[in-house]
Design a protein around this motif. Structure first.
Motif, short mmCIF file in Angstrom:
data_model
loop_
_atom_site.label_atom_id
_atom_site.label_comp_id
_atom_site.label_asym_id
_atom_site.label_seq_id
_atom_site.Cartn_x
_atom_site.Cartn_y
_atom_site.Cartn_z
N ASN A 13 18.27 55.69 19.33
CA ASN A 13 18.57 56.79 18.43
C ASN A 13 18.30 56.34 17.01
O ASN A 13 18.95 55.42 16.50
N GLU A 14 17.37 56.99 16.35
CA GLU A 14 17.01 56.66 14.98
C GLU A 14 18.17 56.87 14.01
O GLU A 14 18.20 56.29 12.93
N ASN A 15 19.16 57.68 14.38
CA ASN A 15 20.29 57.96 13.51
C ASN A 15 21.32 56.84 13.50
O ASN A 15 22.20 56.81 12.65
N VAL A 16 21.24 55.91 14.46
CA VAL A 16 22.19 54.80 14.56
C VAL A 16 21.52 53.56 13.97
O VAL A 16 20.43 53.19 14.39
N LEU A 17 22.17 52.93 13.00
CA LEU A 17 21.56 51.81 12.28
C LEU A 17 21.15 50.67 13.20
O LEU A 17 20.04 50.15 13.10
N ASN A 18 22.00 50.29 14.13
CA ASN A 18 21.66 49.18 15.05
C ASN A 18 20.47 49.55 15.93
O ASN A 18 19.64 48.69 16.23
N ASP A 19 20.38 50.80 16.34
CA ASP A 19 19.23 51.24 17.14
C ASP A 19 17.95 51.22 16.31
O ASP A 19 16.88 50.84 16.80
N MET A 20 18.05 51.60 15.03
CA MET A 20 16.86 51.59 14.17
C MET A 20 16.39 50.16 13.95
O MET A 20 15.18 49.89 13.94
N VAL A 21 17.32 49.22 13.80
CA VAL A 21 16.95 47.81 13.68
C VAL A 21 16.27 47.35 14.97
O VAL A 21 15.28 46.62 14.93
N ASP A 22 16.78 47.78 16.12
CA ASP A 22 16.15 47.43 17.41
C ASP A 22 14.73 48.00 17.51
O ASP A 22 13.83 47.34 18.02
N ILE A 23 14.54 49.22 17.03
CA ILE A 23 13.21 49.85 17.05
C ILE A 23 12.24 49.04 16.20
O ILE A 23 11.14 48.71 16.63
N LEU A 24 12.67 48.71 14.98
CA LEU A 24 11.80 47.93 14.09
C LEU A 24 11.54 46.54 14.64
O LEU A 24 10.44 46.00 14.52
N ASP A 25 12.54 45.95 15.27
CA ASP A 25 12.37 44.63 15.87
C ASP A 25 11.33 44.68 16.99
O ASP A 25 10.51 43.78 17.13
N GLU A 26 11.35 45.73 17.77
CA GLU A 26 10.36 45.90 18.85
C GLU A 26 8.96 46.11 18.28
O GLU A 26 7.99 45.54 18.76
N LEU A 27 8.84 46.92 17.22
CA LEU A 27 7.54 47.18 16.62
C LEU A 27 7.01 45.98 15.84
O LEU A 27 5.81 45.84 15.63
N HIS A 28 7.92 45.11 15.41
CA HIS A 28 7.53 43.98 14.56
C HIS A 28 6.58 43.01 15.26
O HIS A 28 5.81 42.32 14.60
N LYS A 29 6.59 42.98 16.56
CA LYS A 29 5.70 42.04 17.25
C LYS A 29 4.23 42.43 17.10
O LYS A 29 3.35 41.63 17.39
N TYR A 30 3.95 43.64 16.61
CA TYR A 30 2.58 44.09 16.39
C TYR A 30 2.10 43.82 14.96
O TYR A 30 0.96 44.12 14.63
N VAL A 31 2.96 43.29 14.09
CA VAL A 31 2.58 43.01 12.70
C VAL A 31 1.75 41.73 12.67
O VAL A 31 2.20 40.68 13.13
N PRO A 32 0.52 41.80 12.13
CA PRO A 32 -0.31 40.58 12.06
C PRO A 32 0.30 39.56 11.11
O PRO A 32 0.88 39.90 10.09
N ARG A 33 0.16 38.28 11.47
CA ARG A 33 0.73 37.21 10.66
C ARG A 33 -0.12 35.96 10.77
O ARG A 33 -0.86 35.78 11.72
N THR A 34 0.02 35.11 9.77
CA THR A 34 -0.57 33.78 9.82
C THR A 34 0.57 32.78 9.64
O THR A 34 1.54 33.05 8.92
N THR A 35 0.45 31.65 10.30
CA THR A 35 1.48 30.62 10.22
C THR A 35 0.85 29.34 9.70
O THR A 35 -0.19 28.92 10.19
N THR A 36 1.46 28.77 8.68
CA THR A 36 1.01 27.50 8.14
C THR A 36 2.17 26.51 8.17
O THR A 36 3.33 26.90 8.22
N MET A 37 1.83 25.24 8.13
CA MET A 37 2.83 24.19 8.12
C MET A 37 2.89 23.59 6.72
O MET A 37 1.85 23.27 6.13
N GLN A 38 4.10 23.50 6.14
CA GLN A 38 4.27 22.90 4.83
C GLN A 38 5.29 21.77 4.94
O GLN A 38 6.24 21.86 5.72
N THR A 39 5.08 20.76 4.14
CA THR A 39 6.03 19.66 4.07
C THR A 39 6.76 19.75 2.74
O THR A 39 6.13 19.84 1.68
N ILE A 40 8.08 19.75 2.80
CA ILE A 40 8.89 19.79 1.57
C ILE A 40 9.79 18.57 1.53
O ILE A 40 10.14 17.99 2.55
N ASP A 41 10.13 18.17 0.33
CA ASP A 41 11.06 17.06 0.14
C ASP A 41 12.47 17.61 0.00
O ASP A 41 12.71 18.51 -0.81
N VAL A 42 13.39 17.06 0.77
CA VAL A 42 14.78 17.51 0.76
C VAL A 42 15.65 16.35 0.27
O VAL A 42 15.48 15.21 0.71
#
Length: 106
Positions: A13-42
């Motif tokens: 249900n788009e009217n329920v906030l948790n359901d809307m987050v679930d909808i976006l979470d499901e659709l998010h797997k179709y968002v193109p992305r690139t992954t890089t590795m960075q080294t940081i000093d801690v």
């Protein structure tokens, strides 16, 4: 090359906030992305530093359309997840777009 992906039906249900987050979470797997590795000093407790490798995700922004209320719900869902640990959980990559085709039909 353009491709079409059938998204299926989500029983949420788009009217329920948790359901809307679930909808976006499901659709998010179709968002193109690139992954890089960075080294940081801690900084360590003894005044020294330690090198840590992290994965950095860069998301392409894709439009996610709907009427004005749907766009407001998308933005609200992204605000709820704003402090999440990574870009997947923050729902990065969506660009909400208002498509008032209902108004033009009237």
């Amino acid at each position: 090359m353009n491709s079409q992906v059938p998204l299926g039906v989500l029983l949420k249900n788009e009217n329920v906030l948790n359901d809307m987050v679930d909808i976006l979470d499901e659709l998010h797997k179709y968002v193109p992305r690139t992954t890089t590795m960075q080294t940081i000093d801690v900084c360590t407790g003894g005044g020294g530093t330690s090198a840590v490798d992290i994965h950095v995700h860069t998301f392409s922004h894709i439009p996610l359309g709907g009427d004005q209320l749907t766009v407001a719900r998308i933005r609200g869902s992204q605000r709820v997840e704003f402090n999440a640990e990574n870009g997947d959980e923050r729902l990065e990559g969506f660009f909400p777009v208002i498509e008032d085709w209902q108004v033009s039909m009237c």
